[in-house]
Structures are given as structure tokens and as C-alpha cells.
Design a protein around this motif. Structure first.
Motif, PDB file in Angstrom:
ATOM      1  N   MET A 308       0.823  -1.202   0.000  1.00 52.57           N
ATOM      2  CA  MET A 308       0.000   0.000   0.000  1.00 52.57           C
ATOM      3  C   MET A 308       0.860   1.256   0.000  1.00 52.57           C
ATOM      4  SD  MET A 308      -2.679   1.231   2.910  1.00 52.57           S
ATOM      5  CE  MET A 308      -1.308   1.906   3.857  1.00 52.57           C
ATOM      6  N   ILE A 309       1.891   1.288   0.824  1.00 55.10           N
ATOM      7  CA  ILE A 309       2.786   2.441   0.885  1.00 55.10           C
ATOM      8  C   ILE A 309       3.496   2.637  -0.443  1.00 55.10           C
ATOM      9  CG2 ILE A 309       4.880   3.349   1.977  1.00 55.10           C
ATOM     10  CD1 ILE A 309       3.950   1.753   4.527  1.00 55.10           C
ATOM     11  N   ALA A 310       4.004   1.548  -1.013  1.00 56.05           N
ATOM     12  CA  ALA A 310       4.725   1.641  -2.288  1.00 56.05           C
ATOM     13  C   ALA A 310       3.810   2.125  -3.402  1.00 56.05           C
ATOM     14  CB  ALA A 310       5.334   0.284  -2.637  1.00 56.05           C
ATOM     15  N   GLU A 311       2.603   1.597  -3.462  1.00 56.05           N
ATOM     16  CA  GLU A 311       1.680   1.982  -4.533  1.00 56.05           C
ATOM     17  C   GLU A 311       1.218   3.429  -4.379  1.00 56.05           C
ATOM     18  OE1 GLU A 311      -1.317  -1.005  -4.293  1.00 56.05           O
ATOM     19  OE2 GLU A 311      -0.011  -2.595  -5.107  1.00 56.05           O
ATOM     20  N   TYR A 312       0.997   3.854  -3.161  1.00 56.48           N
ATOM     21  CA  TYR A 312       0.593   5.247  -2.926  1.00 56.48           C
ATOM     22  C   TYR A 312       1.715   6.200  -3.319  1.00 56.48           C
ATOM     23  CZ  TYR A 312      -0.700   9.450  -0.264  1.00 56.48           C
ATOM     24  OH  TYR A 312      -0.991  10.737   0.117  1.00 56.48           O
ATOM     25  N   GLU A 313       2.937   5.901  -2.891  1.00 56.64           N
ATOM     26  CA  GLU A 313       4.077   6.752  -3.236  1.00 56.64           C
ATOM     27  C   GLU A 313       4.276   6.804  -4.751  1.00 56.64           C
ATOM     28  OE1 GLU A 313       6.339   8.635  -1.732  1.00 56.64           O
ATOM     29  OE2 GLU A 313       5.841   8.390   0.384  1.00 56.64           O
ATOM     30  N   ALA A 314       4.140   5.663  -5.400  1.00 51.74           N
ATOM     31  CA  ALA A 314       4.347   5.614  -6.849  1.00 51.74           C
ATOM     32  C   ALA A 314       3.266   6.383  -7.604  1.00 51.74           C
ATOM     33  CB  ALA A 314       4.385   4.164  -7.323  1.00 51.74           C
ATOM     34  N   ALA A 315       2.069   6.461  -7.029  1.00 52.64           N
ATOM     35  CA  ALA A 315       0.957   7.122  -7.707  1.00 52.64           C
ATOM     36  C   ALA A 315       1.013   8.638  -7.598  1.00 52.64           C
ATOM     37  CB  ALA A 315      -0.367   6.613  -7.142  1.00 52.64           C
ATOM     38  N   LEU A 316       1.771   9.178  -6.652  1.00 54.10           N
ATOM     39  CA  LEU A 316       1.792  10.626  -6.444  1.00 54.10           C
ATOM     40  C   LEU A 316       2.255  11.346  -7.700  1.00 54.10           C
ATOM     41  CD1 LEU A 316       3.382  10.704  -2.887  1.00 54.10           C
ATOM     42  CD2 LEU A 316       1.105  11.580  -3.466  1.00 54.10           C
ATOM     43  N   PRO A 317       1.567  12.418  -8.102  1.00 56.52           N
ATOM     44  CA  PRO A 317       1.994  13.176  -9.273  1.00 56.52           C
ATOM     45  C   PRO A 317       3.229  14.004  -8.941  1.00 56.52           C
ATOM     46  CG  PRO A 317       0.169  14.284  -8.220  1.00 56.52           C
ATOM     47  CD  PRO A 317       0.356  12.988  -7.475  1.00 56.52           C
ATOM     48  N   PRO A 318       3.934  14.516  -9.932  1.00 59.06           N
ATOM     49  CA  PRO A 318       5.093  15.366  -9.663  1.00 59.06           C
ATOM     50  C   PRO A 318       4.698  16.530  -8.752  1.00 59.06           C
ATOM     51  CG  PRO A 318       5.000  14.793 -11.987  1.00 59.06           C
ATOM     52  CD  PRO A 318       3.727  14.299 -11.383  1.00 59.06           C
ATOM     53  N   GLY A 319       5.433  16.691  -7.679  1.00 63.41           N
ATOM     54  CA  GLY A 319       5.143  17.764  -6.731  1.00 63.41           C
ATOM     55  C   GLY A 319       4.083  17.429  -5.706  1.00 63.41           C
ATOM     56  N   GLY A 320       3.417  16.291  -5.862  1.00 62.88           N
ATOM     57  CA  GLY A 320       2.389  15.904  -4.901  1.00 62.88           C
ATOM     58  C   GLY A 320       3.009  15.469  -3.586  1.00 62.88           C
TER      59      GLY A 320
END
Length: 531
Positions: A308-320
Motif C-alpha cells: 500500500m505504501i509503495a503503490e501510494y508513493e508511486a501514484a503521487l503526481p510530480p510535486g504531490g
């Protein structure tokens, strides 16, 4: 850290005003009461407080039915009390956020009274009105989040009005430019008064499909889920037009901000991660922090949490910028869901992940859900769908400050019963115990202030097995490792060489990185420079 917006390195603290501190003995918390507890929040180590709604309201839904957006409900005080609280918070270095409720008003708001008066009212289109269906029933199959149709018939004007929640909370029509301008002026009013930001209630709800089609039926619906889940809210929430509105809100916040003193917008959005990310905006023109609620309902399993942590971090847009939440005024408390030992581990997780965490009042004490006798139930959701465990009163019980009568919360009868263990689990008792939940939170928050890697550093998940979740935080060459045993048995762990600096458990810290975590232990380790 000084070049970053303040909210990126901050910890937010949610106050439910009804339940934090009463100053006048009526059993309901208020602004003057909150002001007397600001030093506690400074000592705790948080950076900003968010107040759930304090605006004039009939309180059909405890302030989320707003009757006037630019004033203070007399239960809580006056505008002068608010100004004094804001000044006192700022004098202590605390930011203050308000709760903006844009999806709906109270049915007693003057706008709705006028809208309801006639089909020809100048404010008729400020709310969502539709003709009955061919059979005379509601215009479509939309369901209120509190159960029952999301439509109420008005016999006087022979139309239905939309309400995503109670019938006393009619939905505002954000497609109307005059309504949109009036609501944006509300933000300007409070920003001009000096507030530091807003949590935006049910942001994903505020625009409905223009044609009002039926929502798809949920084939897997179980009545135990609550009636709102009988359909998928495809057309009644998360419409594309909401992002233009969020951009307007962001532009106002940015216009009031200045370097080193940014204003922040936080969106309440219960959506899957891929849809949640859209609320950051395509180029940073959305809200600063779309609330990430995944931890609240996450399976307490190390491998699932790592994914969950990895997928959330990977999904963040640039600057998010990421954010994390363990509990709030609508959901069961962490200590109830996970038990007292793992609640300590969960606290370490929340306060060491990358991003901005939000603490819910009392979670720093390990408060659990209260037991509310049937004759003391206040929450309309529980009253409308009793027996499903959806009621929110148990997580809104008064803050226990000491073991004096009514826990130091009030001189009168508290509006809700105190939690069952308030005599032992209160601020005064825990403040004197170096091993208490409060002491752990103070230590964690102190580390976040002292160690930039924990506040704003990068995150890297580490290989671990079984019940262990481990990750590294790094900033400017400083490395911190967090290892969490989510199980009740001792667990082997491979950690880099370093010095343990905080454990969730009692006892002396080991002199070096251990090879085994104790049952229910969370450990923070400062990695040796040579490792």
C-alpha cells in the motif's frame, strides 16, 4: 526545511469542538475552552490544529448543516472568541484550519429558505431541484449516505430537492455561478481573518452529473454495509467539473499566502488511489493534500501495508506531497481497531511515514471508542440505521484531562458519556508516566522536529519478512530506519548498524541494532554513517 511550505513538515491535530474543552459548564466544548488547552498542544509537539465545524447550525448533523458560513455558533462562542483563539494560537506558533462544508447547507440557511419559497425565487437554482419521476417518486435512485432516498419532496413547489446526507442538509448547486461566487467568498472571508487553511468536507461530492441518471446497482450489496452502498455513486459524486472548482479554491488560497506563510487546502475524499490523485490537479492547481485514508481500514498485515505504501508513493503526481490518517470523527479509533499494544506501533507508523500526518484528538492518549447507552445516542446516522455499527458517537466522547468529576472537560453534564477508562487514561495520569501513550507521542513528535529525515526525508521500503514492516528515511545523508513488528510474537529482523533511539516498549534501549524485535515493538534506529 525552511524553503518548504510549513504544512509539509507539520503534524496536524484534529479537534472536535463539541468534545475538547468546555469553559462555561454547559457540557459542550467551546472556543474559549480550546484556548485554555493550547499550551498542551504546544507541549505535545503538533504544528497546526483543525477545528471541525463551528459555524451557526441547528446541529442536525453537529455543525455539518451550516446555517451561516461567516459567523460562529453561540454554543462555541463569538467571532471575538474566534479571533482571540486565532491570535493565541499564532502567538504560540500554531496554525489554525477551519472545516469548510461546500456540498450542502442547513435547510434553515437563508439561501435555502428563499430557494424553497418559490420556483421563481432568485435563489431557486442555488440548490438542486428536480421534477418527480413519472410515477411521482424521486427523480432517480440516488441514496443518501445516511440511508433512504437522496431526495425529499417539497409539496409547496411540487419538486424534489437533492441531499447527499440528511434532508436537513440540502445540496448546493455549484453549477450556478452566483452560488459558486458566494461560496468562494466564504473562503476569502476567513482567509482575510487570518486562518491558515481549510479541510474541505466531502469535496468529491460537490458536483452531480448534469443529467441525473440512475446510479448502477451494487450486486454485492449486503444490508450490513449500510443502505448508501446499495448503489455505486457513479453519477452523484466525483464528477469532472469538481476539479475546476478545486482550482478556484486553490487560487484563492495561493492569493492569500505569502512566502513562509502558505495557506493550505485539505480535501476529504474517499476514493481509490488512482482517482484520489486527480485532486492534486494536473499542475498543482488542486488541493494541497487530498486526504489519504488508507491506513484507517488497512489490513494490519506487514506485506499488505508495504504494498500500500509503495503503490501510494508511486501514484503521487510530480510535486504531490503525501499525507496519512489513522482516525477521525467518523471512523473507529485506532486503539479500538488494533488494541493498545499495536496502537502504539500504529502511532509510530503514522508519525514516521513520509508526508503530513493528522492526529485525531485523544488518539495520543490511546482513547478507545466509548460505549453509548441507547438513550444517549446523538448521531443521526446511528438513529437512522441502528445496529449496524455505523454510529459516530463512540469516537466523539469528551477529552479526558484528569480524574476529577467529568474528567476536567466540563463543570456540567457532558453532552456524550465519557469513555469507560477515563479515570486511568487521561492527560494528567499519562503526563506523569514516561511509558504512556502520551509520552510516546511526545517523543515521536520531538524526533520529527529534531530530525529532518523523519519530517521531510525520502522513504525507501526495506526487505523484511513475516510481521515486520521496515523502511528507511533519508535527508542530506542522515539515515533513519523504522522497524515495526505488527505481530504478537518476537520477530527476526535484519537492520543496518546503528543506534536505537526510540522503542514503543518499556525497558532500556539496546546499544546496537537488534536482530529480533520484541512482540508488538516498533523501533527507530539512527544508522551509522559508515553503514
Amino acid at each position: 526545511m525552511t524553503a518548504r511550505p510549513w504544512w509539509q513538515s507539520s503534524v496536524l491535530y484534529q479537534i472536535y469542538p463539541w468534545s475538547f474543552q468546555d469553559s462555561d459548564g454547559d457540557g459542550i466544548g467551546d472556543l474559549r475552552g480550546i484556548a485554555t488547552r493550547l499550551d498542551y498542544l504546544v507541549d505535545l509537539g503538533v504544528h497546526a490544529i483543525w477545528l471541525s465545524p463551528i459555524f451557526p447550525s441547528p446541529m442536525a448533523d453537529f455543525g455539518y448543516d451550516v446555517a451561516e458560513y461567516c459567523d460562529i455558533d453561540r454554543r462555541f462562542g463569538t467571532l471575538a472568541d474566534f479571533d482571540a483563539l486565532l491570535a493565541s494560537a499564532h502567538a504560540r506558533g500554531l496554525k489554525l484550519l477551519l472545516d469548510f462544508v461546500p456540498n450542502h447547507s442547513s435547510d434553515q440557511h437563508p439561501w435555502f429558505v428563499e430557494s424553497r419559497s418559490s420556483r421563481d425565487s432568485p435563489k431557486r437554482d442555488w440548490y438542486i431541484w428536480r421534477d418527480p419521476a413519472a410515477d411521482g417518486g424521486p427523480p432517480n435512485n440516488w441514496i443518501s449516505d445516511f440511508g433512504g432516498p437522496a431526495w425529499t419532496y417539497d409539496a409547496r413547489t411540487e419538486q424534489y430537492y437533492s441531499h447527499a446526507f440528511l434532508k436537513e442538509q440540502p445540496d448546493l448547486n455549484w453549477r450556478n455561478p452566483e452560488l459558486r461566487a458566494a461560496m468562494l467568498d466564504v473562503l476569502r472571508f476567513w482567509f482575510a481573518r487570518g486562518v491558515d487553511g481549510f479541510r474541505i468536507d466531502v469535496l468529491w461530492h460537490i458536483v452531480k452529473h448534469a443529467d441525473f441518471p440512475d446510479n448502477p446497482i451494487n450486486p454485492g450489496w449486503d444490508p450490513a454495509m449500510g443502505e448508501m452502498h446499495r448503489v455505486f455513486q457513479l453519477h452523484s459524486t466525483d464528477q469532472p467539473e469538481v476539479h475546476d472548482i478545486a482550482a478556484d479554491m486553490r487560487a484563492i488560497a495561493d492569493a492569500f499566502g505569502r512566502e513562509g506563510d502558505d495557506r493550505v487546502l485539505i480535501g476529504e475524499i474517499y476514493l481509490p488511489v488512482e482517482r484520489l490523485m486527480r485532486y492534486y490537479g494536473l499542475a498543482g492547481e488542486g488541493v494541497h493534500l487530498p486526504f489519504n485514508f488508507q491506513l484507517i481500514d488497512a489490513a494490519w498485515d506487514a506485506r499488505s501495508l508495504a504494498r500500500m505504501i509503495a503503490e501510494y508513493e508511486a501514484a503521487l503526481p510530480p510535486g504531490g506531497w503525501p499525507n496519512w490518517v489513522l482516525g477521525n470523527h467518523d471512523r473507529p479509533r485506532s486503539a479500538t481497531k488494533r488494541g493498545p499494544a499495536q496502537a502504539r506501533v500504529a502511532a509510530m507508523l503514522l508519525l514516521t511515514l513520509r508526508g503530513t500526518p493528522t492526529l485525531y484528538y485523544g488518539d495520543e492518549l490511546g482513547m478507545t471508542d466509548g460505549v453509548i447507552p441507547p438513550d444517549r445516542v446523538r448521531d443521526p446516522r446511528e438513529l437512522r440505521e441502528p445496529g449496524l455499527g455505523l454510529g459516530r458517537d463512540p469516537v466523539r466522547t469528551p477529552m479526558p484531562w484528569d480524574d476529577s468529576p467529568h474528567a476536567g472537560f466540563t463543570r456540567g453534564e457532558p453532552w456524550l458519556p465519557l469513555g469507560g477508562d477515563w479515570r486511568e487514561r487521561n492527560v494528567a495520569a499519562e503526563a506523569d508516566d514516561p511509558h504512556s501513550m502520551l509520552a510516546l507521542h511526545r517523543a515521536l513528535l520531538s524526533l520529527r522536529r529534531a530530525i529532518p529525515a523523519l519530517a521531510v526525508g525520502a522513504i525507501r521500503l526495506l526487505e523484511a519478512e513475516g510481521d515486520v514492516l521496515a523502511y528507511e528515511r533519508e535527508q542530506d545523508g542522515e539515515r533513519i530506519v523504522v522497524a515495526l513488528n505488527l505481530g504478537h510474537d518476537a520477530a527476526p529482523v535484519a537492520l543496518p548498524a546503528g543506534q536505537p533511539i526510540l522503542s514503543t516498549l518499556r525497558g532500556p534501549l539496546p546499544s546496537s541494532a537488534p536482530s529480533v524485535l520484541r512482540p508488538d515493538e516498533g523501533l527507530i534506529l539512527k544508522v551509522d554513517a559508515s553503514a
